[in-house]
Design a protein around this motif. Structure first.
Motif, PDB file in Angstrom:
ATOM      1  N   PHE A   1     -75.023 -40.443 -31.309  1.00 22.97           N
ATOM      2  CA  PHE A   1     -75.132 -40.616 -32.779  1.00 22.97           C
ATOM      3  C   PHE A   1     -76.585 -40.474 -33.219  1.00 22.97           C
ATOM      4  N   SER A   2     -76.837 -39.707 -34.317  1.00 25.85           N
ATOM      5  CA  SER A   2     -78.178 -39.510 -34.876  1.00 25.85           C
ATOM      6  C   SER A   2     -78.135 -39.848 -36.350  1.00 25.85           C
ATOM      7  N   ILE A   3     -78.683 -41.034 -36.775  1.00 25.42           N
ATOM      8  CA  ILE A   3     -78.666 -41.455 -38.170  1.00 25.42           C
ATOM      9  C   ILE A   3     -79.553 -40.586 -39.022  1.00 25.42           C
ATOM     10  N   GLU A   4     -80.619 -39.996 -38.406  1.00 27.64           N
ATOM     11  CA  GLU A   4     -81.513 -39.158 -39.208  1.00 27.64           C
ATOM     12  C   GLU A   4     -80.777 -37.953 -39.770  1.00 27.64           C
ATOM     13  N   GLN A   5     -79.987 -37.286 -38.870  1.00 25.08           N
ATOM     14  CA  GLN A   5     -79.252 -36.123 -39.351  1.00 25.08           C
ATOM     15  C   GLN A   5     -78.155 -36.523 -40.344  1.00 25.08           C
ATOM     16  N   ASP A   6     -77.438 -37.622 -40.030  1.00 27.31           N
ATOM     17  CA  ASP A   6     -76.395 -38.068 -40.957  1.00 27.31           C
ATOM     18  C   ASP A   6     -76.980 -38.503 -42.296  1.00 27.31           C
ATOM     19  N   ALA A   7     -78.128 -39.207 -42.306  1.00 31.68           N
ATOM     20  CA  ALA A   7     -78.764 -39.665 -43.547  1.00 31.68           C
ATOM     21  C   ALA A   7     -79.230 -38.491 -44.382  1.00 31.68           C
ATOM     22  N   ALA A   8     -79.763 -37.448 -43.702  1.00 28.99           N
ATOM     23  CA  ALA A   8     -80.214 -36.268 -44.453  1.00 28.99           C
ATOM     24  C   ALA A   8     -79.052 -35.615 -45.179  1.00 28.99           C
ATOM     25  N   LEU A   9     -77.889 -35.541 -44.485  1.00 34.00           N
ATOM     26  CA  LEU A   9     -76.718 -34.965 -45.139  1.00 34.00           C
ATOM     27  C   LEU A   9     -76.277 -35.821 -46.330  1.00 34.00           C
TER      28      LEU A   9
END
Length: 559
Positions: free
Chosen positions: A96-104
């Motif tokens: 899981f990568s919150i940075e990529q999910d948050a950017a989306l």
């Protein structure tokens, strides 16, 4: 105190219409201001809440979608609907990568009037609109120190307004969330939004660790709402000012119309004070305050004019009545001084006897005038229980010698004792006066009937004095109780009658709260009737007090 007196002086010098208009204007402006403030506040709250609801409607669907690890061969994205088969080979899944999910999430929720930031549980910005989109005009204000406590108090969501110099007013909405994961197989469980979500597991064991809680901060510009509120504020100010001006002008016009009768009343009062007692306001009959004041004013002026006219006639008549005996006394005294009797003892006795008669006549006249003066001053009566039947019998015994000298019989008809509340001496004076007149005008051999009877319909005692004399002419009846009035030749000055007896009797009866009336036909005698209330001393006292109040008001008005 000086300021209070100055304000009071200004108030008494300003017209009533202006004062009322100022009061109306202040009240109108106050009411319009309160209504405008209430409208402005409610609209502001509505627009802010509507903005918050709009942000929440956009955010909740995004937060409700499950997060997927990015397929190494495909793009990273949120599926619009959960896939039917979510099984991916382990070789194609990533941690899981919150940075990529948050950017989306930021790219999905950002807009020209909204900025978004995803925060960690410690408040650190993971990513924001400024980091991914450069076209937005909305800035991200610094979070207050208690922002997390606000979110906890709001059950996972909090909102507040921010207004900083150089920037438009903004609405900040912070929502707590925990990502939702879809497992490898269809039997995989899902975690829900909230701080207490369970760990994600599969049939073969855990795939990823449950992440920490995160926060999404959304900042929406309230510039459009402020533009609308500014226009509304301008309209409200202009409406209050114009409404107050129109209210003042209409108030002046209406109060001018309403107070016009008072201007007429003031002008009439000034004319009356200048001596024109014929002036009246003559308002139409009505029940409002102005009509009642006008009617009371006209009635008061009528009473004052009647009293002044009566006083003028009284003074003229009294002067005339006193001048005659004074002239006679002056002539008789002069005769004695010049010795016109020439020592004749009988001539001197006739002159002295004439002087004595004139002095007695003056004494009776002055006594009558004093009696009327006391009655006019409304001196309180000393009321006692008086048996009217016994009073008539006593007066008959007293007047019998005088009646027998004229061959007139006195008959008393009092079959049962009847008591009234009266002053005994005053009531005796009334009956004596009426019996004396009846005896004086009755022909020889005719009776004078003295009757007392009870009138249960009006709860009164009626005393009738009936003679068999020549009666009273019809033209004299309306004036029979006027002071110094002598309509019948038999009431000439030569009889020694001053013309005040019946006026005094009527004033005494009225002071007792009763009435004195007369019925007569030429040649059929006259019947005088005294009507007194039974057992109601308070009524007579109230009548006396009312007469005193009226007389006092009239004396004040005459000043």
């Amino acid at each position: 105190m000086a300021l209070k007196n100055k304000l009071r002086s200004i108030g008494w010098n300003l017209p009533v219409g202006v004062q009322l208009s100022v009061i109306y204007a202040v009240l109108l402006a106050g009411v319009l201001t309160l209504l405008g403030f209430a409208l402005y506040s409610q609209l502001d709250k509505f627009m802010v809440q509507n903005t918050a609801d709009r942000l929440n409607r956009f955010t909740q669907p995004v937060l409700a979608r499950p997060f997927f690890g990015r397929d190494q061969e495909g793009p990273y994205s949120f599926p619009s609907t959960p896939p039917q088969d979510t099984t991916l080979p382990d070789s194609r899944r990533r941690p899981f990568s919150i940075e990529q999910d948050a950017a989306l999430m930021v790219r999905t929720l950002s807009g020209s009037n909204a900025a978004v930031a995803v925060l960690s549980s410690s408040g650190t910005i993971i990513t924001s609109t400024q980091a991914t989109i450069t076209s937005t005009e909305v800035y991200l204000p610094a979070l207050p120190a208690d922002w997390k406590a606000r979110v906890d108090a709001g059950n996972g969501m909090a909102q507040w307004e921010v207004s900083e110099s150089g920037h438009e007013r903004s609405l900040v909405v912070v929502t707590r969330f925990i990502p939702i994961f879809q497992g490898q197989q269809s039997g995989t469980g899902t975690s829900a939004l909230g701080a207490n979500a369970p760990q994600t597991t599969t049939q073969s064991g855990p795939v990823v660790s449950q992440p920490d809680e995160y926060y999404i901060e959304q900042v929406a510009s309230l510039g459009a709402a402020d533009d609308i509120l500014n226009q509304l504020r301008l309209y409200l100010v202009l409406g209050i000012v114009l409404g107050t001006i129109v209210g003042v002008l209409c108030g002046l016009w209406l109060t001018r119309i309403i107070l016009r009768p008072l201007d007429k009343l003031a002008g009439t009062a000034e004319a009356i004070a200048a001596g024109d007692l014929r002036r009246r306001v003559r308002f139409p009959f009505g029940r409002n305050e102005v009509a009642r004041v006008g009617g009371a004013f006209d009635h008061m002026v009528d009473r004052i004019a009647e009293n002044i006219d009566s006083q003028q006639r009284f003074v003229a008549d009294a002067s005339h009545e006193l001048r005659t005996p004074l002239t006679s006394l002056e002539g008789l005294s002069e005769m004695l001084l010049i010795g016109a009797d020439r020592g004749d003892e009988r001539a001197m006795q006739r002159t002295v006897r004439a002087i004595y008669g004139e002095l007695g006549r003056m004494s009776r006249l002055v006594a009558d005038l004093l009696t009327l003066s006391r009655l006019d001053s409304s001196v309180p009566l000393t009321l006692q229980t008086v048996d009217v039947g016994r009073l008539l019998r006593d007066i008959a015994d007293q007047m019998t010698p005088i009646a027998e000298a004229k061959d007139v019989r006195l008959i008393v008809d009092s079959k049962q004792p009847t008591a009234v509340q009266a002053e005994p001496d005053k009531l005796r004076q009334v009956v004596l006066n009426l019996v004396d007149n009846a005896v004086r005008f009755s022909p020889p051999g005719k009776p004078v009937l003295m009757t007392v009877r009870h009138d249960p319909a009006h709860d009164q005692v009626l005393v009738d004095i009936q003679d068999q004399g020549p009666g009273i002419p019809a033209e004299d009846l309306p004036h029979i109780f006027d002071r110094f009035y002598r309509g019948d030749p038999s009431r000439a000055r030569a009889t020694g009658n001053s013309g005040l007896g019946l006026a005094i009797a009527q004033a005494i009866v009225q002071a007792h709260g009763g009435t004195l009336s007369v019925l007569s036909t030429p040649g059929g005698g006259a019947r005088f009737t005294v009507a007194l209330h039974i057992g109601e001393p308070a009524e007579a006292k109230e009548t006396t007090q009312a007469m005193a109040y009226v007389e006092q008001a009239e004396r004040v008005s005459l000043r």
